[in-house]
Design an enzyme around this catalytic site. Structure first.
Site, short mmCIF file in Angstrom:
data_model
loop_
_atom_site.label_atom_id
_atom_site.label_comp_id
_atom_site.label_asym_id
_atom_site.label_seq_id
_atom_site.Cartn_x
_atom_site.Cartn_y
_atom_site.Cartn_z
N CYS A 1 31.25 -5.23 -24.17
CA CYS A 1 32.69 -5.82 -24.33
C CYS A 1 33.67 -4.66 -23.39
O CYS A 1 34.60 -4.60 -23.98
CB CYS A 1 33.14 -5.97 -25.86
SG CYS A 1 33.01 -4.50 -26.58
N CYS B 1 20.32 -4.60 -29.94
CA CYS B 1 21.39 -3.68 -30.46
C CYS B 1 22.22 -4.74 -31.17
O CYS B 1 23.21 -5.33 -30.72
CB CYS B 1 22.28 -3.15 -29.38
SG CYS B 1 21.40 -1.89 -28.42
N GLY C 1 25.92 -7.93 -35.96
CA GLY C 1 25.23 -9.21 -36.51
C GLY C 1 25.64 -10.57 -35.74
O GLY C 1 24.95 -11.57 -35.88
N GLY C 2 27.02 -10.48 -35.33
CA GLY C 2 27.49 -11.77 -34.95
C GLY C 2 26.48 -12.58 -33.84
O GLY C 2 26.16 -13.87 -34.06
N LYS C 3 26.10 -12.15 -32.95
CA LYS C 3 25.33 -12.66 -32.00
C LYS C 3 23.92 -13.09 -32.46
O LYS C 3 23.17 -13.98 -32.04
CB LYS C 3 25.01 -11.85 -30.56
CG LYS C 3 26.65 -11.57 -30.07
CD LYS C 3 26.51 -10.91 -28.69
CE LYS C 3 27.86 -10.72 -28.28
NZ LYS C 3 28.62 -9.71 -29.04
N ASP D 1 23.13 -6.47 -26.00
CA ASP D 1 24.76 -6.40 -26.13
C ASP D 1 24.94 -4.80 -26.42
O ASP D 1 24.92 -4.39 -27.43
CB ASP D 1 25.07 -7.07 -27.31
CG ASP D 1 26.57 -7.19 -27.58
OD1 ASP D 1 27.16 -7.54 -26.56
OD2 ASP D 1 27.05 -7.04 -28.65
N ASP E 1 15.21 3.17 -31.56
CA ASP E 1 15.97 3.46 -30.40
C ASP E 1 15.62 2.54 -29.58
O ASP E 1 14.22 2.53 -28.73
CB ASP E 1 15.55 4.85 -29.98
CG ASP E 1 16.19 5.20 -28.65
OD1 ASP E 1 16.95 4.57 -27.97
OD2 ASP E 1 16.19 6.27 -28.23
N ALA F 1 23.46 -5.06 -34.63
CA ALA F 1 24.59 -4.95 -35.62
C ALA F 1 26.01 -4.76 -35.01
O ALA F 1 26.17 -4.45 -33.88
CB ALA F 1 24.37 -3.55 -36.31
C1 LIG Z 1 28.41 -3.63 -29.10
S1 LIG Z 1 27.48 -3.32 -30.56
C2 LIG Z 1 26.35 -4.52 -30.92
C3 LIG Z 1 27.16 -5.63 -31.60
C4 LIG Z 1 26.32 -6.85 -32.00
N1 LIG Z 1 25.47 -7.21 -30.98
C5 LIG Z 1 26.98 -8.16 -32.62
O1 LIG Z 1 27.16 -9.07 -31.88
O2 LIG Z 1 27.36 -7.83 -33.65
C6 LIG Z 1 26.14 -1.86 -30.12
C7 LIG Z 1 25.21 -1.55 -31.03
O3 LIG Z 1 24.31 -0.78 -30.45
C8 LIG Z 1 23.67 0.18 -31.40
N2 LIG Z 1 22.96 1.20 -30.56
C9 LIG Z 1 23.66 2.06 -29.70
N3 LIG Z 1 22.59 2.85 -29.08
C10 LIG Z 1 21.39 2.32 -29.49
C11 LIG Z 1 20.10 2.50 -29.33
N4 LIG Z 1 19.57 3.44 -28.28
N5 LIG Z 1 19.16 1.74 -29.82
C12 LIG Z 1 19.43 0.69 -30.61
N6 LIG Z 1 20.67 0.54 -31.12
C13 LIG Z 1 21.72 1.32 -30.37
C14 LIG Z 1 25.01 0.69 -32.05
O4 LIG Z 1 24.61 1.05 -33.35
C15 LIG Z 1 26.06 -0.60 -32.03
O5 LIG Z 1 25.78 -1.34 -33.24
#
Ligand SMILES: C[S@@+](CC[C@H](N)C(=O)[O-])C[C@H]1O[C@@H](n2cnc3c(N)ncnc32)[C@H](O)[C@@H]1O
Length: 256
Positions: free
Chosen positions: A193, A67, A71-73, A140, A122, A69
């Site tokens: 978080c 997961c 993208g920081g991590k 994440d 997904d 976006a």
């Molecule tokens: C906490 S954010 C991730 C932050 C990211 N790791 C960063 O450091 O910038 C959670 C992300 O999970 C994505 N997401 C939610 N459900 C998902 C799924 N079933 N499959 C893939 N991505 C998913 C969301 O679109 C969101 O961008």
């Protein structure tokens, strides 16, 4: 105002809850990631950098950021691989993938980018379609993001205990998928978080039962003064960690 929100967290954090609320309104303790003068900098909470570093990625490994976006991590993972191995940055949201692409293209040197693939699956399906395929996985997970909720009247009004329970179930299925997609000997870091205990230790407790004999819990060093050990992981909370966090992380190794 949403009294249910304040009641729920007061129940879990007691006298500490007002201090946490106060800390949420203060500035985040960010670091600047900049890999050359000609590339854009990216500002990231130090606790987020810590979560990505917990994965202990080494050049040459096959890594999945489930997961990813905005993208920081992923930037932290890519800088550790430094162009050797593979990094798949996945996120289901098309809008957030645009921000992810931007961060990767504008912050990373071209040779580090060459091993990165961005996908939009997904993440709960990786365990089914990509069994035992990765050395390292960062999950994440989507979570309650209470720091954001308290700063947004709209999200505060939408908060409910039911929502954190629903997220906990979703996180459990994402973590099961991550475990199944790991090669034996591989490692997953589960991070959120969230403040809600249903989305942190409770998710790890469930997977320990569900995949008993297949995984073991690994220890994480505390990283910062004020970071706290929980039953299954580490919690970095802004009231005790100088504005860093919240970040919860737990680390599991696939053993069978
Ligand atoms: C906490 S954010 C991730 C932050 C990211 N790791 C960063 O450091 O910038 C959670 C992300 O999970 C994505 N997401 C939610 N459900 C998902 C799924 N079933 N499959 C893939 N991505 C998913 C969301 O679109 C969101 O961008």
């Amino acid at each position: 105002m949403n009294p249910d929100f304040f009641d729920f967290y007061s129940r879990h954090y007691g006298d500490r809850w007002p201090l946490l609320l106060e800390a949420f309104l203060e500035k985040t303790n960010s670091i600047k990631l900049q890999f050359s003068d000609s590339l854009e900098p990216y500002f990231l909470d130090e606790a987020s950098q810590f979560a990505a570093q917990c994965l202990e990625v080494e050049p040459g490994m096959s890594v999945l950021d489930m997961c990813a976006a905005p993208g920081g991590k992923s930037l932290v993972l890519a800088s550790t691989l430094a162009g050797e191995g593979t990094l798949q940055c996945n996120d289901r949201s098309p809008e957030r993938r645009i921000r992810l692409q931007h961060a990767l293209e504008n912050t990373l040197p071209a040779d580090w980018r060459s091993i990165i693939k961005v996908t939009g699956y997904d993440a709960s399906r990786f365990g089914l379609h990509c069994k035992e395929s990765y050395d390292r996985i960062l999950l994440d997970a989507p979570c309650s993001s209470e720091r954001h909720v308290v700063q947004s009247p709209k999200h505060l009004a939408q908060w409910s205990e039911k929502r954190t329970k629903r997220l906990s179930i979703e996180q459990g299925s994402l973590l099961a998928s991550a475990v199944d997609a790991l090669s034996v000997g591989g490692v997953v870091v589960y991070s959120t978080c969230a403040l809600s205990p249903l989305e942190n230790d409770a998710v790890v407790q469930k997977i320990m039962k569900k995949r008993k004999g297949k995984i073991r819990l690994m220890e994480i060093s505390l990283g910062f003064e004020g970071a706290e050990r929980t039953e299954f992981g580490v919690h970095i909370l802004p009231d005790r960690c100088k504005g860093r966090g919240p970040i919860f992380c737990a680390k599991l190794e696939k053993i069978d």
